[in-house]
Write a protein that holds these residues in place. Sequence first.
Motif, PDB file in Angstrom:
ATOM      1  N   LEU A 141     -31.212 -36.355 -31.208  1.00 31.41           N
ATOM      2  CA  LEU A 141     -29.859 -36.247 -30.639  1.00 31.41           C
ATOM      3  C   LEU A 141     -28.796 -36.815 -31.579  1.00 31.41           C
ATOM      4  CD1 LEU A 141     -30.560 -37.227 -26.908  1.00 31.41           C
ATOM      5  CD2 LEU A 141     -30.675 -34.982 -28.002  1.00 31.41           C
ATOM      6  N   VAL A 142     -29.146 -36.994 -32.836  1.00 32.71           N
ATOM      7  CA  VAL A 142     -28.243 -37.633 -33.794  1.00 32.71           C
ATOM      8  C   VAL A 142     -27.001 -36.800 -34.099  1.00 32.71           C
ATOM      9  CG1 VAL A 142     -29.319 -36.677 -35.869  1.00 32.71           C
ATOM     10  CG2 VAL A 142     -28.274 -38.954 -35.953  1.00 32.71           C
ATOM     11  N   PHE A 143     -27.040 -35.496 -33.823  1.00 33.36           N
ATOM     12  CA  PHE A 143     -25.922 -34.614 -34.147  1.00 33.36           C
ATOM     13  C   PHE A 143     -24.985 -34.360 -32.971  1.00 33.36           C
ATOM     14  CE2 PHE A 143     -28.726 -32.446 -37.573  1.00 33.36           C
ATOM     15  CZ  PHE A 143     -28.425 -33.453 -38.476  1.00 33.36           C
ATOM     16  N   VAL A 144     -25.207 -34.997 -31.848  1.00 31.54           N
ATOM     17  CA  VAL A 144     -24.394 -34.723 -30.654  1.00 31.54           C
ATOM     18  C   VAL A 144     -22.907 -34.946 -30.913  1.00 31.54           C
ATOM     19  CG1 VAL A 144     -23.855 -35.503 -28.306  1.00 31.54           C
ATOM     20  CG2 VAL A 144     -26.232 -35.136 -28.990  1.00 31.54           C
ATOM     21  N   SER A 145     -22.554 -36.053 -31.539  1.00 32.08           N
ATOM     22  CA  SER A 145     -21.134 -36.346 -31.769  1.00 32.08           C
ATOM     23  C   SER A 145     -20.486 -35.307 -32.676  1.00 32.08           C
ATOM     24  CB  SER A 145     -20.973 -37.737 -32.384  1.00 32.08           C
ATOM     25  OG  SER A 145     -21.600 -37.817 -33.652  1.00 32.08           O
ATOM     26  N   PHE A 146     -21.217 -34.861 -33.695  1.00 31.99           N
ATOM     27  CA  PHE A 146     -20.676 -33.834 -34.593  1.00 31.99           C
ATOM     28  C   PHE A 146     -20.446 -32.520 -33.847  1.00 31.99           C
ATOM     29  CE2 PHE A 146     -23.201 -36.516 -37.589  1.00 31.99           C
ATOM     30  CZ  PHE A 146     -22.133 -36.985 -38.337  1.00 31.99           C
ATOM     31  N   LEU A 147     -21.370 -32.166 -32.977  1.00 33.25           N
ATOM     32  CA  LEU A 147     -21.272 -30.892 -32.258  1.00 33.25           C
ATOM     33  C   LEU A 147     -20.123 -30.914 -31.245  1.00 33.25           C
ATOM     34  CD1 LEU A 147     -25.090 -30.326 -31.789  1.00 33.25           C
ATOM     35  CD2 LEU A 147     -23.551 -28.899 -33.153  1.00 33.25           C
ATOM     36  N   VAL A 148     -19.914 -32.056 -30.605  1.00 30.78           N
ATOM     37  CA  VAL A 148     -18.796 -32.175 -29.666  1.00 30.78           C
ATOM     38  C   VAL A 148     -17.467 -32.055 -30.403  1.00 30.78           C
ATOM     39  CG1 VAL A 148     -17.582 -33.746 -28.102  1.00 30.78           C
ATOM     40  CG2 VAL A 148     -20.064 -33.529 -27.964  1.00 30.78           C
ATOM     41  N   MET A 149     -17.359 -32.713 -31.548  1.00 36.15           N
ATOM     42  CA  MET A 149     -16.093 -32.733 -32.284  1.00 36.15           C
ATOM     43  C   MET A 149     -15.897 -31.504 -33.166  1.00 36.15           C
ATOM     44  SD  MET A 149     -14.901 -35.490 -31.076  1.00 36.15           S
ATOM     45  CE  MET A 149     -13.415 -35.703 -32.057  1.00 36.15           C
ATOM     46  N   ASP A 150     -16.964 -31.050 -33.800  1.00 34.15           N
ATOM     47  CA  ASP A 150     -16.867 -29.946 -34.760  1.00 34.15           C
ATOM     48  C   ASP A 150     -16.928 -28.578 -34.085  1.00 34.15           C
ATOM     49  OD1 ASP A 150     -16.839 -28.679 -37.326  1.00 34.15           O
ATOM     50  OD2 ASP A 150     -19.012 -28.466 -37.207  1.00 34.15           O
ATOM     51  N   LYS A 151     -17.775 -28.450 -33.074  1.00 34.88           N
ATOM     52  CA  LYS A 151     -17.991 -27.157 -32.411  1.00 34.88           C
ATOM     53  C   LYS A 151     -17.368 -27.082 -31.027  1.00 34.88           C
ATOM     54  CE  LYS A 151     -20.801 -25.909 -35.793  1.00 34.88           C
ATOM     55  NZ  LYS A 151     -20.423 -24.876 -36.795  1.00 34.88           N
ATOM     56  N   ASN A 152     -16.697 -28.167 -30.606  1.00 41.14           N
ATOM     57  CA  ASN A 152     -16.066 -28.208 -29.278  1.00 41.14           C
ATOM     58  C   ASN A 152     -17.060 -27.939 -28.146  1.00 41.14           C
ATOM     59  OD1 ASN A 152     -13.349 -28.659 -30.246  1.00 41.14           O
ATOM     60  ND2 ASN A 152     -13.371 -26.538 -30.942  1.00 41.14           N
ATOM     61  N   MET A 153     -18.273 -28.422 -28.302  1.00 40.22           N
ATOM     62  CA  MET A 153     -19.304 -28.182 -27.295  1.00 40.22           C
ATOM     63  C   MET A 153     -19.191 -29.165 -26.144  1.00 40.22           C
ATOM     64  SD  MET A 153     -22.839 -27.226 -29.289  1.00 40.22           S
ATOM     65  CE  MET A 153     -22.993 -25.646 -30.139  1.00 40.22           C
ATOM     66  N   GLU A 154     -19.608 -28.723 -24.983  1.00 38.47           N
ATOM     67  CA  GLU A 154     -19.701 -29.599 -23.829  1.00 38.47           C
ATOM     68  C   GLU A 154     -20.957 -30.454 -23.964  1.00 38.47           C
ATOM     69  OE1 GLU A 154     -19.503 -27.215 -20.329  1.00 38.47           O
ATOM     70  OE2 GLU A 154     -17.387 -26.682 -20.635  1.00 38.47           O
ATOM     71  N   PRO A 155     -21.038 -31.571 -23.228  1.00 34.94           N
ATOM     72  CA  PRO A 155     -22.132 -32.527 -23.415  1.00 34.94           C
ATOM     73  C   PRO A 155     -23.537 -31.942 -23.374  1.00 34.94           C
ATOM     74  CG  PRO A 155     -20.452 -33.464 -22.006  1.00 34.94           C
ATOM     75  CD  PRO A 155     -20.051 -32.044 -22.244  1.00 34.94           C
ATOM     76  N   ILE A 156     -23.867 -31.183 -22.333  1.00 38.32           N
ATOM     77  CA  ILE A 156     -25.227 -30.649 -22.213  1.00 38.32           C
ATOM     78  C   ILE A 156     -25.513 -29.664 -23.334  1.00 38.32           C
ATOM     79  CG2 ILE A 156     -26.758 -29.246 -20.779  1.00 38.32           C
ATOM     80  CD1 ILE A 156     -25.452 -30.487 -18.327  1.00 38.32           C
ATOM     81  N   ALA A 157     -24.539 -28.822 -23.657  1.00 37.23           N
ATOM     82  CA  ALA A 157     -24.719 -27.860 -24.742  1.00 37.23           C
ATOM     83  C   ALA A 157     -24.922 -28.571 -26.075  1.00 37.23           C
ATOM     84  CB  ALA A 157     -23.509 -26.925 -24.820  1.00 37.23           C
ATOM     85  N   ALA A 158     -24.190 -29.670 -26.293  1.00 40.10           N
ATOM     86  CA  ALA A 158     -24.309 -30.435 -27.540  1.00 40.10           C
ATOM     87  C   ALA A 158     -25.689 -31.074 -27.652  1.00 40.10           C
ATOM     88  CB  ALA A 158     -23.217 -31.499 -27.614  1.00 40.10           C
ATOM     89  N   VAL A 159     -26.184 -31.609 -26.552  1.00 37.91           N
ATOM     90  CA  VAL A 159     -27.527 -32.213 -26.554  1.00 37.91           C
ATOM     91  C   VAL A 159     -28.579 -31.155 -26.853  1.00 37.91           C
ATOM     92  CG1 VAL A 159     -29.288 -33.239 -25.049  1.00 37.91           C
ATOM     93  CG2 VAL A 159     -26.957 -34.149 -25.046  1.00 37.91           C
TER      94      VAL A 159
END
Length: 226
Positions: A141-159
């Motif tokens: 789950l190390v990339f969750v923060s990048f995906l939320v900020m970079d890809k505008n993903m919602e929490p579950i999608a980012a996880v």
Amino acid sequence: MELIKEERKPKATLSGSYRYAWQQMWKYFLYLFLIAIIVGVSESPTSILKQTENVDPTATALVLQLLAAAYMLLFLPVIKYGADLLELRAIRNEKMDIVEIFDGFKRKYLNIILANLLTFALIGFGFVFLIVPGIILACRLVFVSFLVMDKNMEPIAAVEKSWEMTKGHGWRIFGMALFAIPVIIAGLLFFVVGIVISLMLISLAFAALYHAIDSDPNDDLLIDES
């Protein structure tokens, strides 16, 4: 004398990520150093929680602990996620604007807070029962923060996306985390400035790995061919 060629893309490896992070750190040093200072200052109020943990449970101490906990859950993640985005911009050689570190308070705030809570809960759940599952979850789950900020993903999608992106890279991520230990020790030898540089390098290395995998998830040997 042959000049060392500047790499334009990181390799999705431990050495490649740290090497590229080292290159980009010096290229954008002042920006990244300021980001590290902002994050460090933002983390300082959390010491209140640690200082009051071992004292008598007075009303004042309890209030301070509640305020510190709220700060850690509702404020600090926004700064850290913003810092991750700016570090990713440095890795990509994109324009950096320091004020973006606070953008999460205006945009994506709920996604940042929920993603942080979900990640913390999943990893904590893994550590409560067995240490190994907690380590696995932390790596995947190390990339969750990048995906939320970079890809505008919602929490579950980012996880879910982080879990997918890190498939086949778990041991590499774990190795990068272990390698961070001697990096920090080396930084301690140079006191305050050294430890700040060490932390900057470690954060950038994970941003570099994310960029390498995100650029081409099927290629573990990303490198500039020119």
